[in-house]
Design a protein around this motif. Structure first.
Motif, PDB file in Angstrom:
ATOM      1  N   GLY A 350     -59.093 -13.468  70.327  1.00 13.01           N
ATOM      2  CA  GLY A 350     -59.888 -13.234  69.132  1.00 13.01           C
ATOM      3  C   GLY A 350     -61.229 -13.926  69.267  1.00 13.01           C
ATOM      4  N   GLU A 351     -62.010 -13.871  68.202  1.00 12.27           N
ATOM      5  CA  GLU A 351     -63.322 -14.518  68.225  1.00 12.27           C
ATOM      6  C   GLU A 351     -63.220 -15.926  67.647  1.00 12.27           C
ATOM      7  N   LEU A 352     -63.938 -16.854  68.257  1.00 11.49           N
ATOM      8  CA  LEU A 352     -63.923 -18.241  67.813  1.00 11.49           C
ATOM      9  C   LEU A 352     -64.947 -18.470  66.707  1.00 11.49           C
ATOM     10  N   TYR A 353     -64.505 -19.140  65.636  1.00  8.26           N
ATOM     11  CA  TYR A 353     -65.364 -19.570  64.533  1.00  8.26           C
ATOM     12  C   TYR A 353     -65.246 -21.088  64.419  1.00  8.26           C
ATOM     13  N   VAL A 354     -66.318 -21.733  63.955  1.00 12.95           N
ATOM     14  CA  VAL A 354     -66.343 -23.195  63.885  1.00 12.95           C
ATOM     15  C   VAL A 354     -66.763 -23.648  62.494  1.00 12.95           C
ATOM     16  N   ARG A 355     -66.127 -24.709  61.993  1.00 18.64           N
ATOM     17  CA  ARG A 355     -66.545 -25.324  60.735  1.00 18.64           C
ATOM     18  C   ARG A 355     -66.624 -26.837  60.915  1.00 18.64           C
ATOM     19  N   GLY A 356     -67.495 -27.465  60.116  1.00 18.08           N
ATOM     20  CA  GLY A 356     -67.633 -28.905  60.189  1.00 18.08           C
ATOM     21  C   GLY A 356     -69.074 -29.360  60.066  1.00 18.08           C
ATOM     22  N   THR A 357     -69.263 -30.678  60.115  1.00 14.14           N
ATOM     23  CA  THR A 357     -70.590 -31.279  59.982  1.00 14.14           C
ATOM     24  C   THR A 357     -71.544 -30.832  61.078  1.00 14.14           C
ATOM     25  N   SER A 358     -70.973 -30.440  62.218  1.00  9.14           N
ATOM     26  CA  SER A 358     -71.803 -30.080  63.373  1.00  9.14           C
ATOM     27  C   SER A 358     -72.617 -28.802  63.162  1.00  9.14           C
ATOM     28  N   LEU A 359     -72.253 -28.005  62.161  1.00 10.81           N
ATOM     29  CA  LEU A 359     -72.924 -26.705  62.001  1.00 10.81           C
ATOM     30  C   LEU A 359     -74.414 -26.827  61.717  1.00 10.81           C
ATOM     31  N   SER A 360     -75.158 -25.953  62.335  1.00  6.92           N
ATOM     32  CA  SER A 360     -76.586 -25.822  62.038  1.00  6.92           C
ATOM     33  C   SER A 360     -76.784 -25.471  60.568  1.00  6.92           C
ATOM     34  N   LEU A 361     -77.974 -25.786  60.060  1.00  3.40           N
ATOM     35  CA  LEU A 361     -78.323 -25.394  58.689  1.00  3.40           C
ATOM     36  C   LEU A 361     -78.913 -23.987  58.647  1.00  3.40           C
ATOM     37  N   GLY A 362     -78.755 -23.252  59.729  1.00  7.05           N
ATOM     38  CA  GLY A 362     -79.199 -21.860  59.763  1.00  7.05           C
ATOM     39  C   GLY A 362     -80.367 -21.655  60.707  1.00  7.05           C
ATOM     40  N   TYR A 363     -80.818 -20.414  60.783  1.00 11.97           N
ATOM     41  CA  TYR A 363     -81.977 -20.063  61.614  1.00 11.97           C
ATOM     42  C   TYR A 363     -83.249 -20.237  60.803  1.00 11.97           C
ATOM     43  N   TYR A 364     -84.162 -20.990  61.345  1.00 15.89           N
ATOM     44  CA  TYR A 364     -85.369 -21.365  60.612  1.00 15.89           C
ATOM     45  C   TYR A 364     -86.182 -20.130  60.216  1.00 15.89           C
ATOM     46  N   ASN A 365     -86.481 -20.051  58.928  1.00 12.50           N
ATOM     47  CA  ASN A 365     -87.328 -18.974  58.411  1.00 12.50           C
ATOM     48  C   ASN A 365     -86.744 -17.596  58.696  1.00 12.50           C
ATOM     49  N   ASP A 366     -85.405 -17.486  58.690  1.00 13.42           N
ATOM     50  CA  ASP A 366     -84.759 -16.189  58.962  1.00 13.42           C
ATOM     51  C   ASP A 366     -83.433 -16.100  58.200  1.00 13.42           C
TER      52      ASP A 366
END
Length: 498
Positions: A350-366
């Motif tokens: 299957g596809e791997l998904y990740v959760r936790g503090t390590s996650l980026s806050l998103g793609y800048y300006n997108d």
């Protein structure tokens, strides 16, 4: 309470003020105290240059791998803003695309690069002349919270527009604690950096040194074309830890004989990440350094370098897939099928998904790309619980460890079968005369490229290890596989070559 990456530096400066922090290979070095003083000066200059705002300002840095680059990183952080570092060899067209997304408020570079942008510019040649402004630095620190951005690293976008991965202080602090604890880093650590500083694979080198009072040697990217020179340097400088890309380990040790002249007796920790390491390469290094810790690390840029890891604790055949292991502390790994159904049984992909503090806050300006990649946890809808969609195919083995089979976009459907090209590559890489390989699917054909010193007949070798539907129609020998700026195989170049 640690809430700023500079808090780590301040603790180490107090304990080890005159100790060497960074050293350029064959060049200058700098102590903890000297580094802190200079970064404060540059931060003060930035604060006097920028127009005050209620939000953080993006600062663009274009410099080669150097101590000045690291001074710039910490200076931007001390000023309360965030940085983006670009390769000094990057084409102007790509720089302009990134600038259009980032909209930087200031620029740090060297006069020797002769780069002229319509931005307030600080030059490394002037760093020493700047004055420290204690009051301005204190004000900037008091405004800081740990969810502020530390950096935005740009990766390739499928549309041709680069994506800016936004990482907070909090994520890097969490990562720093984990890597230091898990690999027992201390003030005796002497690390040799391979990764370019504009990618997050350099994080364990930087934070592993600064957090623990260790020392870091910066090795120029071009020097890795000369394995003997680098291996001699590791010996001479008593390097204790390296975290390098798989392709580097492949090139440095194509066979057991290549490492024999270098005892590397101080090298206690060998980490690998950024791509899939072949068991054959691991076995060559392990046979040479049987008492050294080896670890396979995995993680996209969007999750602050690493989200899972495997410390090698058993033997592997040359054609086996190495595990990427289990979740890092304070991180959860979830596997879902294409219908978002949770998978936890052995062997089911299957596809791997990740959760936790390590996650980026998103793609800048997108916002659009951010919403597509960072999704609500499919297991509930009770509160905002974001997961990062990695795009990587994984499955659990009988030890509860994850195996990674490559990218979903490298998965094909051929003759009624789903095929992960990474599985074919793993088998090819186990061949004793192949240094590296890559497979593509073009014009309804599976095509294998392999790097070797001689032309090989691979039909018999592959037939013994792969089902008929996974056998490449064509095998092409290359003197060297094309690599992109992140030292990964450039598959687009391979597509274009045939």
């Amino acid at each position: 309470m640690i809430c700023h990456i500079d808090d780590f530096l301040q603790k180490s400066v107090k304990k080890f003020p005159q100790k060497m922090l960074f050293k350029e290979m064959g060049g200058v070095s700098i102590t903890y105290k000297e580094f802190d003083d200079l970064s404060q000066k540059v931060a003060s200059k930035l604060l006097s240059t920028l127009t005050p705002t209620f939000t953080q300002s993006p600062i663009l840095i274009i410099l080669p791998k150097s101590i000045n680059t690291l001074i710039s990183f910490f200076a931007v952080a001390k000023s309360g803003n965030f940085y983006t570092l670009l390769d000094e060899k990057m084409p102007l067209e790509r720089i302009e695309k990134i600038i259009s997304v980032l909209k930087p408020k200031a620029f740090i570079t060297s006069k020797s690069l002769n780069l002229k942008l319509d931005l307030a510019t600080l030059y490394t040649e002037d760093f020493e002349s700047y004055e420290r402004d204690e009051e301005a630095l204190t004000k900037a620190r008091l405004k800081h919270i740990d969810t502020n951005l530390l950096y935005v690293f740009f990766t390739s976008g499928s549309t041709g527009m680069p994506k800016g991965v936004s990482i907070s202080h909090k994520s890097v602090i969490d990562y720093a604690f984990w890597v230091s604890e898990e690999f027992e880093l201390d003030e005796n650590e002497v690390i040799a950096n391979q990764a370019p500083l504009y990618v997050d694979a350099s994080l364990p080198d930087i934070v592993g040194s600064v957090v623990n009072g260790g020392s870091l040697h910066l090795i120029p990217n071009a020097s890795f074309a000369f394995p003997d020179e680098i291996l001699s340097y590791l010996e001479k400088e008593k390097i204790t830890m390296i975290f390098w890309k798989p392709v580097i380990y492949n090139y440095f040790a194509p066979n057991k004989e290549s490492l024999k002249p270098y005892p590397l007796k101080y090298l206690r920790k060998i980490l690998c990440g950024g791509d899939l390491l072949s068991a054959k390469t691991l076995n060559i290094w392990r046979s040479h350094l049987p008492h050294t810790l080896f670890a396979n690390l995995y993680g996209p840029t969007e999750i602050t370098d690493v989200c899972c890891f495997y410390k090698v604790d058993r033997e592997f055949k040359d054609d086996e897939l190495l595990p990427i292991g289990k979740a890092c502390k304070n991180t959860e790994l979830l596997v879902f099928d294409e219908n978002k159904k949770f998978i936890n049984e052995v062997g089911k992909k299957g596809e791997l998904y990740v959760r936790g503090t390590s996650l980026s806050l998103g793609y800048y300006n997108d916002t659009e790309k951010t919403k597509a990649a960072f999704i609500q946890n499919p297991l509930h809808n009770n509160y905002l619980d974001l997961l990062y969609k990695t795009g990587d195919i994984v499955a659990y083995n009988e030890f509860g460890e994850l195996l990674c089979y490559g990218r979903i976009d490298n998965q094909i459907k051929f003759k009624g079968h789903r095929i992960e090209l990474g599985e074919i590559e793993a088998v090819l890489n186990s061949h004793e005369k192949i240094k590296n390989s890559a497979c593509i699917f073009k014009d309804d054909k599976l095509i294998a490229f392999y790097e070797s010193e001689e032309e090989l007949d691979l039909k018999g070798f592959l037939k013994e290890k792969l089902p008929a539907y996974m056998l490449p129609k064509q095998s092409i020998k290359l003197a060297k596989l094309p690599l992109n700026i992140n030292s990964k195989v450039d598959r687009l170049a391979l597509y274009a070559s045939i």
